[in-house]
Design a protein around this motif. Structure first.
Motif, PDB file in Angstrom:
ATOM      1  N   ALA A   1       0.836  -1.212   0.000  1.00 46.59           N
ATOM      2  CA  ALA A   1       0.000   0.000   0.000  1.00 46.59           C
ATOM      3  C   ALA A   1       0.864   1.254   0.000  1.00 46.59           C
ATOM      4  O   ALA A   1       1.917   1.293   0.638  1.00 46.59           O
ATOM      5  N   GLU A   2       0.432   2.300  -0.733  1.00 48.88           N
ATOM      6  CA  GLU A   2       1.190   3.559  -0.799  1.00 48.88           C
ATOM      7  C   GLU A   2       1.008   4.377   0.481  1.00 48.88           C
ATOM      8  O   GLU A   2      -0.014   4.294   1.140  1.00 48.88           O
ATOM      9  N   ASP A   3       2.023   5.221   0.744  1.00 44.75           N
ATOM     10  CA  ASP A   3       1.974   6.073   1.936  1.00 44.75           C
ATOM     11  C   ASP A   3       0.763   7.008   1.938  1.00 44.75           C
ATOM     12  O   ASP A   3       0.224   7.329   2.995  1.00 44.75           O
ATOM     13  N   GLU A   4       0.315   7.440   0.741  1.00 45.37           N
ATOM     14  CA  GLU A   4      -0.837   8.362   0.673  1.00 45.37           C
ATOM     15  C   GLU A   4      -2.080   7.752   1.330  1.00 45.37           C
ATOM     16  O   GLU A   4      -2.944   8.458   1.809  1.00 45.37           O
ATOM     17  N   LEU A   5      -2.162   6.422   1.272  1.00 44.40           N
ATOM     18  CA  LEU A   5      -3.317   5.773   1.906  1.00 44.40           C
ATOM     19  C   LEU A   5      -3.106   5.654   3.407  1.00 44.40           C
ATOM     20  O   LEU A   5      -4.039   5.796   4.200  1.00 44.40           O
ATOM     21  N   LEU A   6      -1.865   5.419   3.808  1.00 48.60           N
ATOM     22  CA  LEU A   6      -1.587   5.171   5.231  1.00 48.60           C
ATOM     23  C   LEU A   6      -1.847   6.402   6.099  1.00 48.60           C
ATOM     24  O   LEU A   6      -2.270   6.274   7.248  1.00 48.60           O
ATOM     25  N   ILE A   7      -1.615   7.597   5.512  1.00 45.47           N
ATOM     26  CA  ILE A   7      -1.845   8.802   6.328  1.00 45.47           C
ATOM     27  C   ILE A   7      -3.327   9.022   6.626  1.00 45.47           C
ATOM     28  O   ILE A   7      -3.678   9.824   7.466  1.00 45.47           O
ATOM     29  N   LEU A   8      -4.199   8.275   5.946  1.00 44.07           N
ATOM     30  CA  LEU A   8      -5.645   8.428   6.176  1.00 44.07           C
ATOM     31  C   LEU A   8      -6.159   7.491   7.279  1.00 44.07           C
ATOM     32  O   LEU A   8      -7.325   7.559   7.659  1.00 44.07           O
ATOM     33  N   LEU A   9      -5.283   6.639   7.810  1.00 41.88           N
ATOM     34  CA  LEU A   9      -5.701   5.672   8.842  1.00 41.88           C
ATOM     35  C   LEU A   9      -6.005   6.363  10.169  1.00 41.88           C
ATOM     36  O   LEU A   9      -5.458   7.424  10.457  1.00 41.88           O
ATOM     37  N   PRO A  10      -6.859   5.742  11.000  1.00 42.30           N
ATOM     38  CA  PRO A  10      -7.035   6.270  12.356  1.00 42.30           C
ATOM     39  C   PRO A  10      -5.737   6.095  13.147  1.00 42.30           C
ATOM     40  O   PRO A  10      -4.851   5.338  12.733  1.00 42.30           O
ATOM     41  N   GLN A  11      -5.619   6.761  14.312  1.00 42.78           N
ATOM     42  CA  GLN A  11      -4.338   6.773  15.038  1.00 42.78           C
ATOM     43  C   GLN A  11      -3.901   5.397  15.503  1.00 42.78           C
ATOM     44  O   GLN A  11      -2.759   5.004  15.296  1.00 42.78           O
ATOM     45  N   ALA A  12      -4.804   4.637  16.127  1.00 46.42           N
ATOM     46  CA  ALA A  12      -4.416   3.320  16.633  1.00 46.42           C
ATOM     47  C   ALA A  12      -4.964   2.245  15.693  1.00 46.42           C
ATOM     48  O   ALA A  12      -6.144   2.258  15.361  1.00 46.42           O
ATOM     49  N   THR A  13      -4.093   1.334  15.250  1.00 47.03           N
ATOM     50  CA  THR A  13      -4.559   0.268  14.344  1.00 47.03           C
ATOM     51  C   THR A  13      -4.059  -1.088  14.846  1.00 47.03           C
ATOM     52  O   THR A  13      -3.057  -1.160  15.555  1.00 47.03           O
ATOM     53  N   GLN A  14      -4.779  -2.145  14.468  1.00 48.84           N
ATOM     54  CA  GLN A  14      -4.389  -3.505  14.869  1.00 48.84           C
ATOM     55  C   GLN A  14      -3.920  -4.295  13.652  1.00 48.84           C
ATOM     56  O   GLN A  14      -4.490  -4.137  12.568  1.00 48.84           O
ATOM     57  N   SER A  15      -2.955  -5.194  13.847  1.00 41.98           N
ATOM     58  CA  SER A  15      -2.462  -6.033  12.753  1.00 41.98           C
ATOM     59  C   SER A  15      -3.554  -6.961  12.252  1.00 41.98           C
ATOM     60  O   SER A  15      -4.422  -7.377  13.026  1.00 41.98           O
ATOM     61  N   ASN A  16      -3.483  -7.271  10.965  1.00 42.31           N
ATOM     62  CA  ASN A  16      -4.357  -8.274  10.323  1.00 42.31           C
ATOM     63  C   ASN A  16      -5.843  -7.911  10.282  1.00 42.31           C
ATOM     64  O   ASN A  16      -6.669  -8.759   9.999  1.00 42.31           O
ATOM     65  N   GLU A  17      -6.156  -6.664  10.586  1.00 43.64           N
ATOM     66  CA  GLU A  17      -7.547  -6.218  10.449  1.00 43.64           C
ATOM     67  C   GLU A  17      -7.648  -5.332   9.204  1.00 43.64           C
ATOM     68  O   GLU A  17      -6.707  -4.617   8.878  1.00 43.64           O
ATOM     69  N   ILE A  18      -8.799  -5.380   8.543  1.00 37.69           N
ATOM     70  CA  ILE A  18      -8.996  -4.554   7.349  1.00 37.69           C
ATOM     71  C   ILE A  18      -9.471  -3.150   7.742  1.00 37.69           C
ATOM     72  O   ILE A  18     -10.409  -3.006   8.524  1.00 37.69           O
ATOM     73  N   TYR A  19      -8.791  -2.142   7.221  1.00 36.06           N
ATOM     74  CA  TYR A  19      -9.210  -0.742   7.402  1.00 36.06           C
ATOM     75  C   TYR A  19      -9.605  -0.181   6.049  1.00 36.06           C
ATOM     76  O   TYR A  19      -8.976  -0.502   5.038  1.00 36.06           O
ATOM     77  N   GLU A  20     -10.648   0.643   6.049  1.00 36.75           N
ATOM     78  CA  GLU A  20     -11.108   1.229   4.784  1.00 36.75           C
ATOM     79  C   GLU A  20     -10.787   2.717   4.756  1.00 36.75           C
ATOM     80  O   GLU A  20     -11.056   3.428   5.729  1.00 36.75           O
TER      81      GLU A  20
ATOM     82  N   LEU B   1     -12.919  12.093   0.884  1.00 36.83           N
ATOM     83  CA  LEU B   1     -12.247  13.206   1.557  1.00 36.83           C
ATOM     84  C   LEU B   1     -12.095  14.378   0.601  1.00 36.83           C
ATOM     85  O   LEU B   1     -12.259  15.536   0.991  1.00 36.83           O
ATOM     86  N   SER B   2     -11.831  14.070  -0.667  1.00 40.86           N
ATOM     87  CA  SER B   2     -11.661  15.131  -1.654  1.00 40.86           C
ATOM     88  C   SER B   2     -12.972  15.910  -1.855  1.00 40.86           C
ATOM     89  O   SER B   2     -12.971  17.142  -1.927  1.00 40.86           O
ATOM     90  N   ILE B   3     -14.105  15.196  -1.895  1.00 38.69           N
ATOM     91  CA  ILE B   3     -15.407  15.877  -2.033  1.00 38.69           C
ATOM     92  C   ILE B   3     -15.682  16.764  -0.804  1.00 38.69           C
ATOM     93  O   ILE B   3     -16.114  17.915  -0.924  1.00 38.69           O
ATOM     94  N   ILE B   4     -15.390  16.212   0.379  1.00 36.69           N
ATOM     95  CA  ILE B   4     -15.637  16.988   1.605  1.00 36.69           C
ATOM     96  C   ILE B   4     -14.757  18.248   1.625  1.00 36.69           C
ATOM     97  O   ILE B   4     -15.211  19.339   1.972  1.00 36.69           O
ATOM     98  N   LYS B   5     -13.502  18.096   1.177  1.00 43.30           N
ATOM     99  CA  LYS B   5     -12.612  19.272   1.126  1.00 43.30           C
ATOM    100  C   LYS B   5     -13.108  20.299   0.119  1.00 43.30           C
ATOM    101  O   LYS B   5     -13.055  21.504   0.371  1.00 43.30           O
ATOM    102  N   GLN B   6     -13.588  19.821  -1.037  1.00 42.04           N
ATOM    103  CA  GLN B   6     -14.134  20.761  -2.038  1.00 42.04           C
ATOM    104  C   GLN B   6     -15.312  21.540  -1.462  1.00 42.04           C
ATOM    105  O   GLN B   6     -15.443  22.738  -1.682  1.00 42.04           O
ATOM    106  N   CYS B   7     -16.171  20.830  -0.726  1.00 41.02           N
ATOM    107  CA  CYS B   7     -17.333  21.497  -0.113  1.00 41.02           C
ATOM    108  C   CYS B   7     -16.866  22.523   0.912  1.00 41.02           C
ATOM    109  O   CYS B   7     -17.393  23.632   0.995  1.00 41.02           O
ATOM    110  N   GLN B   8     -15.863  22.131   1.696  1.00 41.19           N
ATOM    111  CA  GLN B   8     -15.355  23.043   2.716  1.00 41.19           C
ATOM    112  C   GLN B   8     -14.781  24.310   2.084  1.00 41.19           C
ATOM    113  O   GLN B   8     -15.061  25.421   2.528  1.00 41.19           O
ATOM    114  N   ASN B   9     -13.996  24.142   0.999  1.00 38.77           N
ATOM    115  CA  ASN B   9     -13.442  25.315   0.310  1.00 38.77           C
ATOM    116  C   ASN B   9     -14.548  26.199  -0.246  1.00 38.77           C
ATOM    117  O   ASN B   9     -14.481  27.427  -0.175  1.00 38.77           O
TER     118      ASN B   9
END
Ligand code: SAH
Length: 313
Positions: free
Chosen positions: A158-177, A183-191
């Motif tokens: 997995a690329e680093d761009e995806l990893l920075i979107l993870l929650p702070q605490a994560t567990q091994s072998n669990e799937i995170y979405e 996030l891009s749509i929400i940022k566009q709305c915010q702008n």
């Protein structure tokens, strides 16, 4: 192919070729269940419009489906004010339906295409769940990303761009979405809001706090089917991690359940008035009961403007 690319292609194909809503279709959404849903959002808008000093208003909707939500909003709002309606929709089939429901709407591809600086309300019901996600997990090879092969899944780095979107605490072998497009749509709305006055309201199924688990789902004829075997022919979605959305928001925001939002806005009073003419009790329960849509669905609002205090939270 990345899971996100697979989802994007499936969702585009799916909506381009059909109107999937209702008993005859694959699934039903809140505006299609009852007029009460759109009417509550309509009065929520009228309240904000009064707080903003009754200006000329733009209402912008992402993924309007059949246009039913906006048609219900219009019945509540337009007696009072001048409103311009904008739709952001990429399905040609659904655009045709929307033209019948809301002939006065203006279709744009993105928020950037809207020139107006009017105070505005942005809405989206069951829109964010249709945007692509990536699934990642950490194992002895490090962080891996799910990939789609012919009718099976696989994992790759997995690329680093995806990893920075993870929650702070994560567990091994669990799937995170993670969902960069959401996030891009929400940022566009915010702008967009930052340059104006107004509020955004997104309603969808999902969670209030980030956690792990595979929520990718495909629905056909109101039943779950295998996401890999029905590409483009079933509604492919994933639950919305609202916690991840609020983590990137800089504007003031509120998050609650659909049940609490609709109850706070007084949906029981509207149901009582309607029930003089027809029985709406089953529809009301579908929208607010904790074991139906009431607690699975969440409502996120963020807003800009000194005098604004959105109702319902
Ligand atoms: N809001 C409607 C429809 C929800 S279904 C309702 O509540 O009934 C999702 C909607 O989003 C459909 O109209 C679909 O065509 C649209 N959609 C999905 N992905 C999109 C995208 N990337 N851009 C614009 N619209 C999209």
């Amino acid at each position: 192919m990345n899971l996100g690319a697979f989802m994007k292609r499936s969702v585009e194909q799916y909506y381009a070729t059909r109107d999937p809503f209702g008993v005859e279709g694959d699934f039903t959404t809140a505006p299609e269940i009852s007029q009460m849903f759109g009417e509550m959002i309509g009065i929520w808008i009228v309240d904000l419009w009064m707080q903003m000093g009754k200006p000329e208003l733009d209402i912008i909707e992402f993924g309007p489906g059949r246009g039913t939500l906006m048609a219900d909003i219009i019945r509540v709002t337009t007696k009072e004010t001048t409103i311009n309606f904008y739709f952001i929709e990429n399905s040609p089939t659904l655009k045709e339906k929307q033209k019948t429901a809301v002939p006065q709407a203006i279709w744009v591809n993105t928020l950037n295409d809207i020139q107006s600086k009017n105070p505005c309300i942005i809405i989206g019901n069951e829109f964010l769940d249709a945007l692509p996600i990536e699934q990642i997990k950490r194992n002895d090879k490090g962080w891996q990303k799910r990939r789609v092969l012919d009718e099976s899944f696989d994992w790759e780095k997995a690329e680093d761009e995806l990893l920075i979107l993870l929650p702070q605490a994560t567990q091994s072998n669990e799937i995170y979405e993670v969902a960069p497009e959401r996030l891009s749509i929400i940022k566009q709305c915010q702008n967009y809001l930052t340059q104006r006055t107004g509020a955004a309201l997104f309603i969808d199924y999902g969670h209030l706090k980030s956690h792990h688990g595979d929520t990718l789902q495909a629905i056909k004829n109101h039943e779950y089917v295998d996401p890999l075997k029905t590409a483009g022919d079933a509604d492919l979605t994933a639950h919305v991690d609202f916690d991840a959305l609020t983590r990137i928001l800089e504007l003031p925001n509120h998050l609650t359940t659909q049940r609490q939002f609709l109850l706070n806005l007084g949906i029981k009073h509207r149901a009582a008035a309607l029930s003089k003419k027809k029985d709406v009790s089953a529809d009301l329960l579908r929208l607010i009961a904790p074991d139906q849509m009431g607690e699975l669905f969440k409502v996120l609002c963020f807003y800009k403007g000194e005098s604004i205090k959105p109702a319902g939270f």
